[in-house]
Design an enzyme around this catalytic site. Structure first.
Site, mmCIF file in Angstrom:
data_model
loop_
_atom_site.group_PDB
_atom_site.id
_atom_site.type_symbol
_atom_site.label_atom_id
_atom_site.label_comp_id
_atom_site.label_asym_id
_atom_site.label_seq_id
_atom_site.Cartn_x
_atom_site.Cartn_y
_atom_site.Cartn_z
ATOM 1 N N GLY A 46 40.629 34.246 31.345
ATOM 2 C CA GLY A 46 39.853 33.880 32.516
ATOM 3 C C GLY A 46 39.276 35.125 33.160
ATOM 4 O O GLY A 46 39.829 36.226 33.008
ATOM 5 N N GLN A 51 35.793 40.376 39.662
ATOM 6 C CA GLN A 51 36.417 41.334 38.738
ATOM 7 C C GLN A 51 35.398 42.176 37.984
ATOM 8 O O GLN A 51 35.742 43.177 37.371
ATOM 9 C CB GLN A 51 37.297 40.596 37.718
ATOM 10 C CG GLN A 51 38.497 39.905 38.347
ATOM 11 C CD GLN A 51 39.331 39.241 37.294
ATOM 12 O OE1 GLN A 51 39.092 38.098 36.940
ATOM 13 N NE2 GLN A 51 40.319 39.954 36.760
ATOM 14 N N CYS A 93 46.615 39.864 34.708
ATOM 15 C CA CYS A 93 45.282 39.929 35.304
ATOM 16 C C CYS A 93 44.542 41.124 34.724
ATOM 17 O O CYS A 93 45.097 42.222 34.657
ATOM 18 C CB CYS A 93 45.411 40.075 36.818
ATOM 19 S SG CYS A 93 43.825 40.113 37.673
ATOM 20 N N LEU A 94 43.289 40.893 34.319
ATOM 21 C CA LEU A 94 42.511 41.997 33.743
ATOM 22 C C LEU A 94 42.277 43.120 34.751
ATOM 23 O O LEU A 94 41.998 44.244 34.356
ATOM 24 C CB LEU A 94 41.167 41.475 33.215
ATOM 25 C CG LEU A 94 41.261 40.522 32.011
ATOM 26 C CD1 LEU A 94 39.897 39.946 31.674
ATOM 27 C CD2 LEU A 94 41.849 41.229 30.801
ATOM 28 N N HIS A 135 44.430 30.794 39.466
ATOM 29 C CA HIS A 135 44.385 32.267 39.481
ATOM 30 C C HIS A 135 42.943 32.742 39.688
ATOM 31 O O HIS A 135 42.684 33.639 40.503
ATOM 32 C CB HIS A 135 44.964 32.768 38.148
ATOM 33 C CG HIS A 135 44.926 34.244 37.941
ATOM 34 N ND1 HIS A 135 46.069 35.003 37.740
ATOM 35 C CD2 HIS A 135 43.893 35.130 37.887
ATOM 36 C CE1 HIS A 135 45.721 36.270 37.580
ATOM 37 N NE2 HIS A 135 44.409 36.373 37.656
ATOM 38 N N GLU A 136 42.000 32.125 38.954
ATOM 39 C CA GLU A 136 40.599 32.579 39.041
ATOM 40 C C GLU A 136 39.970 32.217 40.389
ATOM 41 O O GLU A 136 39.231 33.008 40.969
ATOM 42 C CB GLU A 136 39.772 32.001 37.884
ATOM 43 C CG GLU A 136 40.252 32.378 36.483
ATOM 44 C CD GLU A 136 40.532 33.851 36.290
ATOM 45 O OE1 GLU A 136 39.877 34.695 36.924
ATOM 46 O OE2 GLU A 136 41.446 34.172 35.496
ATOM 47 N N HIS A 139 40.867 34.587 42.998
ATOM 48 C CA HIS A 139 40.049 35.811 42.993
ATOM 49 C C HIS A 139 38.829 35.676 43.912
ATOM 50 O O HIS A 139 38.394 36.649 44.522
ATOM 51 C CB HIS A 139 39.549 36.115 41.575
ATOM 52 C CG HIS A 139 40.486 36.944 40.741
ATOM 53 N ND1 HIS A 139 40.880 38.215 41.095
ATOM 54 C CD2 HIS A 139 41.080 36.686 39.553
ATOM 55 C CE1 HIS A 139 41.693 38.703 40.160
ATOM 56 N NE2 HIS A 139 41.840 37.792 39.218
HETATM 57 ZN ZN ZN Z 1 43.040 37.991 37.562
#
Ligand code: ZN
Length: 176
Positions: A46, A51, A93-94, A135-136, A139
């Site tokens: 995701g 991000q 998380c990226l 989660h997304e 963000h």
């Molecule tokens: Zn994340």
């Protein structure tokens, strides 16, 4: 299509509330394509626009198996219903490379969003997809998965991440 650089904590853009998309243009569709390519390249399941340093309410996800991709592109996604049942899944998380932790969230959520043609869609998300979409969408509100952890655990992850980023430059990897 092009890869877009991913930003990491403590970049303040990750803590901003992203703005809704008011008009879906070719630029919006290009952003979603580029975000999908960036997510697959990372690799992650995701990615939210903040991000990649774009403070707009768009996300991409693919929680499908490797041999059967299920790409979702969502504009202005919103959780409209949550199950009372909870589930605990390990999240990464990226933007917080190489760190993971167990996070408890509603096990199932209904999400309303616009597709790339501006059409309103509803989707019930369960299992990994439910955790991923929450989660997304977090963000988009400047919320990170580490916010659900104890302060001790959160501080430890932040310290490790900063150390990791210092050592790895920008070549680090995460999950979502
Ligand atoms: Zn994340």
């Amino acid at each position: 299509m092009a890869l877009i650089p991913i930003i990491y904590i403590p970049d303040p853009v990750l803590r901003q509330v992203a703005v809704p998309v008011t008009e879906i243009t070719d630029g919006t569709r290009q952003l979603l394509d580029d975000m999908a390519e960036t997510m697959y390249d990372a690799p992650g399941i995701g990615l939210a626009a903040p991000q990649v340093n774009v403070s707009q309410r768009v996300i991409v996800m693919d929680c499908g198996p490797d041999d059967a991709p299920e790409l979702h592109k969502m504009i202005n996604p919103e959780i409209v219903d949550r199950s009372e049942a909870k589930a605990i899944l390990e999240e990464g998380c990226l933007s917080i490379p190489k760190q993971t932790a167990d996070v408890e969230r509603p096990a199932s959520v209904d999400v309303r969003y616009l597709d790339v043609d501006g059409k309103e869609q509803m989707m019930t998300c369960e299992g990994l997809l439910a955790a991923c979409v929450q989660h997304e969408i977090d963000h988009l509100d400047g919320v990170l998965f580490i916010d659900y952890l104890s302060r001790l655990k959160r501080d430890m992850i932040v310290r490790r991440t900063l150390k990791e980023l210092r050592q790895a430059g920008t070549g680090a990897a995460g999950r979502g």
